[in-house]
Design a protein around this motif. Structure first.
Motif, PDB file in Angstrom:
ATOM      1  N   MET A   1       1.282  -1.293  -0.027  1.00 22.69           N
ATOM      2  CA  MET A   1       0.017   0.335   0.375  1.00 22.69           C
ATOM      3  C   MET A   1       1.203   1.494  -0.224  1.00 22.69           C
ATOM      4  SD  MET A   1      -3.785   0.840   2.386  1.00 22.69           S
ATOM      5  CE  MET A   1      -4.140  -0.737   2.159  1.00 22.69           C
ATOM      6  N   ASP A   2       0.296   2.776  -0.383  1.00 19.26           N
ATOM      7  CA  ASP A   2       1.416   3.304  -1.201  1.00 19.26           C
ATOM      8  C   ASP A   2       0.779   4.471  -0.134  1.00 19.26           C
ATOM      9  OD1 ASP A   2       3.020   5.500  -1.801  1.00 19.26           O
ATOM     10  OD2 ASP A   2       2.440   5.138  -4.058  1.00 19.26           O
ATOM     11  N   LYS A   3       1.359   4.515   0.983  1.00 21.98           N
ATOM     12  CA  LYS A   3       0.814   5.760   1.964  1.00 21.98           C
ATOM     13  C   LYS A   3       0.753   6.578   1.251  1.00 21.98           C
ATOM     14  CE  LYS A   3       1.277   4.174   6.500  1.00 21.98           C
ATOM     15  NZ  LYS A   3       1.734   4.058   7.372  1.00 21.98           N
ATOM     16  N   GLU A   4       2.383   6.535   1.197  1.00 23.46           N
ATOM     17  CA  GLU A   4       2.177   8.345   0.244  1.00 23.46           C
ATOM     18  C   GLU A   4       1.120   8.879  -0.661  1.00 23.46           C
ATOM     19  OE1 GLU A   4       4.625  10.690   1.901  1.00 23.46           O
ATOM     20  OE2 GLU A   4       4.819   9.206   3.410  1.00 23.46           O
ATOM     21  N   ALA A   5       1.470   7.973  -1.628  1.00 19.37           N
ATOM     22  CA  ALA A   5       0.117   8.457  -2.660  1.00 19.37           C
ATOM     23  C   ALA A   5      -1.435   8.549  -1.489  1.00 19.37           C
ATOM     24  CB  ALA A   5       0.272   7.186  -4.001  1.00 19.37           C
ATOM     25  N   ILE A   6      -1.360   8.162  -0.590  1.00 20.31           N
ATOM     26  CA  ILE A   6      -2.667   8.258   0.228  1.00 20.31           C
ATOM     27  C   ILE A   6      -3.251   9.747   0.758  1.00 20.31           C
ATOM     28  CG2 ILE A   6      -4.399   6.974   2.174  1.00 20.31           C
ATOM     29  CD1 ILE A   6      -3.153   4.655   0.514  1.00 20.31           C
ATOM     30  N   LYS A   7      -1.787   9.588   1.456  1.00 15.66           N
ATOM     31  CA  LYS A   7      -1.885  11.294   1.986  1.00 15.66           C
ATOM     32  C   LYS A   7      -2.263  12.582   1.093  1.00 15.66           C
ATOM     33  CE  LYS A   7       2.113  11.695   4.525  1.00 15.66           C
ATOM     34  NZ  LYS A   7       3.227  11.475   5.347  1.00 15.66           N
ATOM     35  N   TYR A   8      -1.670  12.168   0.109  1.00 15.57           N
ATOM     36  CA  TYR A   8      -1.592  12.956  -1.316  1.00 15.57           C
ATOM     37  C   TYR A   8      -2.726  13.370  -1.740  1.00 15.57           C
ATOM     38  CZ  TYR A   8      -1.192  15.348  -5.598  1.00 15.57           C
ATOM     39  OH  TYR A   8      -1.058  16.224  -6.702  1.00 15.57           O
ATOM     40  N   HIS A   9      -3.342  12.227  -2.146  1.00 14.27           N
ATOM     41  CA  HIS A   9      -5.007  12.008  -2.415  1.00 14.27           C
ATOM     42  C   HIS A   9      -5.236  12.582  -1.002  1.00 14.27           C
ATOM     43  CE1 HIS A   9      -3.787  10.771  -6.526  1.00 14.27           C
ATOM     44  NE2 HIS A   9      -2.874  10.623  -5.859  1.00 14.27           N
ATOM     45  N   VAL A  10      -5.283  11.849   0.035  1.00 11.28           N
ATOM     46  CA  VAL A  10      -6.653  12.909   1.014  1.00 11.28           C
ATOM     47  C   VAL A  10      -6.140  14.258   1.200  1.00 11.28           C
ATOM     48  CG1 VAL A  10      -6.982  12.508   3.528  1.00 11.28           C
ATOM     49  CG2 VAL A  10      -6.867  11.022   2.096  1.00 11.28           C
ATOM     50  N   LEU A  11      -4.899  14.925   1.376  1.00 11.05           N
ATOM     51  CA  LEU A  11      -5.214  16.050   1.517  1.00 11.05           C
ATOM     52  C   LEU A  11      -5.963  16.766  -0.023  1.00 11.05           C
ATOM     53  CD1 LEU A  11      -4.086  18.716   2.133  1.00 11.05           C
ATOM     54  CD2 LEU A  11      -1.868  17.915   1.107  1.00 11.05           C
ATOM     55  N   GLY A  12      -5.629  16.120  -1.411  1.00  3.50           N
ATOM     56  CA  GLY A  12      -6.029  16.957  -2.304  1.00  3.50           C
ATOM     57  C   GLY A  12      -7.917  16.590  -2.458  1.00  3.50           C
ATOM     58  N   LEU A  13      -8.072  15.598  -1.657  1.00  3.69           N
ATOM     59  CA  LEU A  13      -9.784  15.202  -1.384  1.00  3.69           C
ATOM     60  C   LEU A  13     -10.506  16.820  -0.810  1.00  3.69           C
ATOM     61  CD1 LEU A  13     -12.366  13.546  -1.974  1.00  3.69           C
ATOM     62  CD2 LEU A  13     -10.866  12.080  -0.095  1.00  3.69           C
ATOM     63  N   LEU A  14      -9.736  16.763   0.818  1.00  2.00           N
ATOM     64  CA  LEU A  14      -9.990  18.161   1.940  1.00  2.00           C
ATOM     65  C   LEU A  14      -9.823  19.197   1.113  1.00  2.00           C
ATOM     66  CD1 LEU A  14      -8.118  17.001   4.483  1.00  2.00           C
ATOM     67  CD2 LEU A  14     -10.577  16.178   4.480  1.00  2.00           C
ATOM     68  N   LYS A  15      -9.109  19.330   0.402  1.00  3.52           N
ATOM     69  CA  LYS A  15      -9.466  21.448  -0.976  1.00  3.52           C
ATOM     70  C   LYS A  15     -10.291  21.107  -1.407  1.00  3.52           C
ATOM     71  CE  LYS A  15      -4.007  21.291  -0.498  1.00  3.52           C
ATOM     72  NZ  LYS A  15      -3.015  21.708  -1.157  1.00  3.52           N
ATOM     73  N   ALA A  16     -10.834  19.443  -1.659  1.00  6.85           N
ATOM     74  CA  ALA A  16     -12.055  19.608  -2.679  1.00  6.85           C
ATOM     75  C   ALA A  16     -13.305  19.495  -2.553  1.00  6.85           C
ATOM     76  CB  ALA A  16     -11.158  18.540  -3.564  1.00  6.85           C
ATOM     77  N   MET A  17     -13.392  19.176  -1.263  1.00  9.01           N
ATOM     78  CA  MET A  17     -14.631  19.104  -0.681  1.00  9.01           C
ATOM     79  C   MET A  17     -14.994  20.937  -0.332  1.00  9.01           C
ATOM     80  SD  MET A  17     -14.644  15.493   1.095  1.00  9.01           S
ATOM     81  CE  MET A  17     -13.422  16.073   2.263  1.00  9.01           C
ATOM     82  N   GLY A  18     -13.564  22.109  -0.162  1.00 12.20           N
ATOM     83  CA  GLY A  18     -13.467  23.242   0.576  1.00 12.20           C
ATOM     84  C   GLY A  18     -13.062  23.025   1.551  1.00 12.20           C
ATOM     85  N   GLU A  19     -12.898  22.516   2.156  1.00 14.60           N
ATOM     86  CA  GLU A  19     -12.310  22.225   3.745  1.00 14.60           C
ATOM     87  C   GLU A  19     -10.749  22.840   3.645  1.00 14.60           C
ATOM     88  OE1 GLU A  19     -12.940  22.031   6.216  1.00 14.60           O
ATOM     89  OE2 GLU A  19     -14.419  20.002   6.349  1.00 14.60           O
ATOM     90  N   ASP A  20     -10.524  23.533   4.603  1.00 15.25           N
ATOM     91  CA  ASP A  20      -8.966  24.585   5.033  1.00 15.25           C
ATOM     92  C   ASP A  20      -8.259  23.182   5.496  1.00 15.25           C
ATOM     93  OD1 ASP A  20      -6.867  25.046   5.691  1.00 15.25           O
ATOM     94  OD2 ASP A  20      -7.608  26.268   6.600  1.00 15.25           O
ATOM     95  N   PRO A  21      -6.676  22.025   5.028  1.00 15.09           N
ATOM     96  CA  PRO A  21      -6.245  20.987   5.731  1.00 15.09           C
ATOM     97  C   PRO A  21      -5.122  21.391   6.439  1.00 15.09           C
ATOM     98  CG  PRO A  21      -6.175  21.283   3.463  1.00 15.09           C
ATOM     99  CD  PRO A  21      -6.904  22.499   3.210  1.00 15.09           C
TER     100      PRO A  21
END
Length: 186
Positions: A1-21
């Motif tokens: 499992m590529d945890k670095e890629a998951i972190k990157y995409h979760v950060l993008g998901l938070l931004k896409a939802m309009g959240e302030d990461p």
């Protein structure tokens, strides 16, 4: 499992939802989600054969001509639906098998159910996976699996039917045709 890629995409998901990461409650969320996914989806790393080998500790069972059945009920598991990545919860698994010369250690049955559930799953496939793994690990063609569970893709979104439960049954070998064996799962 590529945890670095998951972190990157979760950060993008938070931004896409309009959240302030960068706000206090979300700063470590990408790392926490990556750690959680590594844990709750551990079974992705293993094939059914791998799981059967990992938890295939058996003991000799010589019962002569009598037919014995091993039944374990109310094994609790949870999983994630592969369609929505939604939680499948309040799941109980009942497993029964006819030993053919050997029996599994009881804790191994629960461990098999748990590891098979730690994948992106469908409840129907989970039952089949458990039956296949038990069959290989116990060296028996005769296995039945019943799963009862709630799916948040039904209870928390879409139709929002909070009381709905899904029951699936998987039968291989003698369990396919024998009602007396099928009833052991109830």
């Amino acid at each position: 499992m590529d945890k670095e890629a998951i972190k990157y995409h979760v950060l993008g998901l938070l931004k896409a939802m309009g959240e302030d990461p960068e706000r206090e409650g979300l700063r470590e969320t990408p790392q926490r989600v990556a750690n959680m996914l590594e844990e709750v989806l551990e079974g992705i790393k293993y094939t059914n054969h791998d799981i059967a080998e990992m938890f295939g500790k058996t003991f000799t069972a010589d019962y002569g001509d009598c037919e014995n059945t091993v039944v374990m009920k109310d094994i609790t598991v949870f999983s994630y639906c592969e369609h929505h990545l939604a939680l499948m919860y309040d799941m109980t698994v009942n497993v029964a098998y006819i030993p053919h010369g050997k029996v599994l250690g009881l804790s191994k049955i629960a461990r098999i159910c748990d590891m098979a559930a730690k994948r992106l799953q469908l409840q129907e496939r989970l039952g089949r996976d458990i039956a296949e793994i038990i069959s290989e690990a116990a060296d028996t063609p005769d296995v039945g699996v019943k799963i009862l569970g709630s799916h948040s893709c039904m209870t928390a979104r879409g139709i929002k039917n909070s009381s709905s439960r899904t029951e699936t049954r998987t039968y291989i070998g003698e369990f396919k045709t024998r009602n007396d064996l099928q009833k052991l799962l109830d």
